[in-house]
Enzyme design. Sequence first.
Site, mmCIF file in Angstrom:
data_model
loop_
_atom_site.group_PDB
_atom_site.id
_atom_site.type_symbol
_atom_site.label_atom_id
_atom_site.label_comp_id
_atom_site.label_asym_id
_atom_site.label_seq_id
_atom_site.Cartn_x
_atom_site.Cartn_y
_atom_site.Cartn_z
ATOM 1 N N HIS A 77 0.833 -1.208 0.000
ATOM 2 C CA HIS A 77 0.000 0.000 0.000
ATOM 3 C C HIS A 77 0.860 1.248 0.000
ATOM 4 O O HIS A 77 2.086 1.172 0.135
ATOM 5 C CB HIS A 77 -1.013 -0.014 1.156
ATOM 6 C CG HIS A 77 -0.427 0.125 2.527
ATOM 7 N ND1 HIS A 77 0.378 -0.826 3.104
ATOM 8 C CD2 HIS A 77 -0.532 1.116 3.462
ATOM 9 C CE1 HIS A 77 0.731 -0.446 4.315
ATOM 10 N NE2 HIS A 77 0.203 0.750 4.562
ATOM 11 N N HIS A 79 1.450 3.946 1.882
ATOM 12 C CA HIS A 79 2.052 4.705 2.981
ATOM 13 C C HIS A 79 3.579 4.714 2.901
ATOM 14 O O HIS A 79 4.203 3.712 2.540
ATOM 15 C CB HIS A 79 1.595 4.159 4.335
ATOM 16 C CG HIS A 79 0.172 4.516 4.646
ATOM 17 N ND1 HIS A 79 -0.614 3.780 5.499
ATOM 18 C CD2 HIS A 79 -0.604 5.540 4.205
ATOM 19 C CE1 HIS A 79 -1.823 4.337 5.580
ATOM 20 N NE2 HIS A 79 -1.835 5.400 4.803
ATOM 21 N N ASP A 81 5.891 4.493 5.027
ATOM 22 C CA ASP A 81 6.656 3.485 5.768
ATOM 23 C C ASP A 81 6.596 2.100 5.109
ATOM 24 O O ASP A 81 7.063 1.112 5.688
ATOM 25 C CB ASP A 81 6.202 3.414 7.242
ATOM 26 C CG ASP A 81 4.768 2.978 7.395
ATOM 27 O OD1 ASP A 81 3.886 3.521 6.699
ATOM 28 O OD2 ASP A 81 4.513 2.073 8.212
ATOM 29 N N HIS A 82 6.026 2.026 3.897
ATOM 30 C CA HIS A 82 6.043 0.778 3.132
ATOM 31 C C HIS A 82 6.678 0.947 1.762
ATOM 32 O O HIS A 82 6.942 -0.047 1.084
ATOM 33 C CB HIS A 82 4.616 0.212 3.005
ATOM 34 C CG HIS A 82 4.046 -0.145 4.342
ATOM 35 N ND1 HIS A 82 3.960 -1.439 4.809
ATOM 36 C CD2 HIS A 82 3.597 0.645 5.356
ATOM 37 C CE1 HIS A 82 3.467 -1.434 6.042
ATOM 38 N NE2 HIS A 82 3.235 -0.180 6.395
ATOM 39 N N HIS A 135 -7.466 -0.490 5.751
ATOM 40 C CA HIS A 135 -6.440 0.455 6.238
ATOM 41 C C HIS A 135 -6.305 1.592 5.211
ATOM 42 O O HIS A 135 -6.334 2.765 5.559
ATOM 43 C CB HIS A 135 -5.142 -0.310 6.417
ATOM 44 C CG HIS A 135 -3.963 0.499 6.838
ATOM 45 N ND1 HIS A 135 -3.848 1.078 8.071
ATOM 46 C CD2 HIS A 135 -2.813 0.802 6.184
ATOM 47 C CE1 HIS A 135 -2.675 1.712 8.154
ATOM 48 N NE2 HIS A 135 -2.035 1.563 7.020
ATOM 49 N N ASP A 154 -0.431 -3.714 6.292
ATOM 50 C CA ASP A 154 -1.171 -3.219 7.454
ATOM 51 C C ASP A 154 -2.645 -3.647 7.398
ATOM 52 O O ASP A 154 -3.538 -2.896 7.784
ATOM 53 C CB ASP A 154 -1.055 -1.687 7.545
ATOM 54 C CG ASP A 154 0.370 -1.232 7.836
ATOM 55 O OD1 ASP A 154 1.227 -2.078 8.159
ATOM 56 O OD2 ASP A 154 0.635 -0.018 7.723
ATOM 57 N N HIS A 192 4.404 -4.505 10.877
ATOM 58 C CA HIS A 192 4.885 -3.782 12.065
ATOM 59 C C HIS A 192 5.062 -4.684 13.275
ATOM 60 O O HIS A 192 4.349 -5.668 13.431
ATOM 61 C CB HIS A 192 3.882 -2.677 12.460
ATOM 62 C CG HIS A 192 3.814 -1.554 11.502
ATOM 63 N ND1 HIS A 192 4.602 -0.439 11.596
ATOM 64 C CD2 HIS A 192 3.042 -1.375 10.397
ATOM 65 C CE1 HIS A 192 4.314 0.401 10.600
ATOM 66 N NE2 HIS A 192 3.379 -0.150 9.857
HETATM 67 FE FE FE Z 1 2.508 0.896 8.123
HETATM 68 ZN ZN ZN Z 2 0.072 1.827 6.478
#
Ligand code: FE
Ligand code: ZN
Length: 276
Positions: A77, A79, A81-82, A135, A154, A192
């Site tokens: 996805h 975001h 942090d991915h 998410h 996520d 995570h």
């Molecule tokens: Fe994340």
């Molecule tokens: Zn995320």
Amino acid sequence: MSGNSLPAGLEHPPRLPHIPVMALELVTIPCRADNYAFLVHDTDTARTALFDAPEAAPIANALTARGWRLSDIFITHHHADHIDGVAELRAEHGARVIGAKSDAARLPALDLEVTPGETVDFAGHDVTVLAADGHTIGHIAYHMADAGAAFTGDSLMALGCGRLFEGTAEQMWDTLSRLAALPEDTLICSGHEYTAANARFALSVEPQNAALIHRAEAIDTARAQGEFTVPSVLSDELATNPFLRACLPETKRAVGMEHDSDAEVFAEIRRAKDKF
Ligand code: FE
Ligand code: ZN
């Protein structure tokens, strides 16, 4: 040694049963504060797939340490942090980048745009694309049956699930139900290390769940020793993850919603977690 002949008079040794070669190797890489990325390496073809790229450096180091070259980057996805490591790793390795067609506008440049239900070939292994909205909208998960693993980002997480930033509770419940139907021994490779906090919340929902009590203790021990709690095994999630268990009579009873729909019970548990 093959083809060596035994000295005359010695009995030929019994043939060993065929042992299948484990051609796929799974590596979990901690990134940033609490993210995980995953490598799957196919020893037959020397191809290596990455599932999510939270940051380039630890992933590059893991590849260098093993002498592996990245061939494919799968994104769950949009975001940061991915995906923050995608551009650098792609430039360095010339890897093919795969992500959701429906979310291509928010993802790094994709070489292969995929749609849920479709299968991508990785080194002769099927990677099935699963819709995982909730998410975010356009979140996808990947199931690689030959690796016995699902890469869930996520969506489904160890003892938890992602926050509903874009999708509805109904969408996330659909996602969790889809993932719950995978083989029970599937490794859930999620994004995570939130498991210890998730366990405290899960115990507040189902304080009498013996499997959960046992798992929460094991998680505390693992974290005290600096061990990862991801990936987890789907059968453990089915026994202990309150979000996956929203459809069960005992969970509905625990939250006082015996007569509500599965998605409504899930929505209530998700709301309670947001306030926990
Ligand atoms: Fe994340
Ligand atoms: Zn995320």
